[in-house]
Design a protein around this motif. Structure first.
Motif: not given
Length: 91
Positions: A10, A49-52, A85
């Motif tokens: 990320d 990432t896998k989640d975002e 982020s």
């Protein structure tokens, strides 16, 4: 522009905008009083990432925190590498 750097996960590579040299009223700002730029252009981005997944794209102009990221110099130019982020907004 082809840089030999690919941010991982990320992370995003940003070219900071040049610091202001004049105020709106025309006063020249000396070098020691210039603020760090908080705006820049995305040069490269990781895959997320896998989640975002990554939401910024190459070429986006973004706002980021004053002390966000890590400064690095590539091919004679200054860049910042930071997590997505740490980016506050896309403008």
């Amino acid at each position: 522009m082809a840089l030999n750097i690919k941010p991982l996960a990320d992370r995003v590579l940003i070219e900071p905008a040049p610091a202001e040299t004049k105020t709106a009223s025309g006063l020249i700002i000396p070098d020691n009083a210039k603020e760090k730029p908080q705006k820049g252009t995305v040069i490269a981005a990781g895959t997320g990432t896998k989640d975002e997944p990554i939401t910024v794209k190459i070429g986006d102009t973004v706002l980021y925190g004053k002390y966000a990221g890590t400064e690095l110099k590539l091919e004679g130019k200054d860049y910042l590498i930071m997590r997505e982020s740490d980016i506050l907004a896309i403008i």
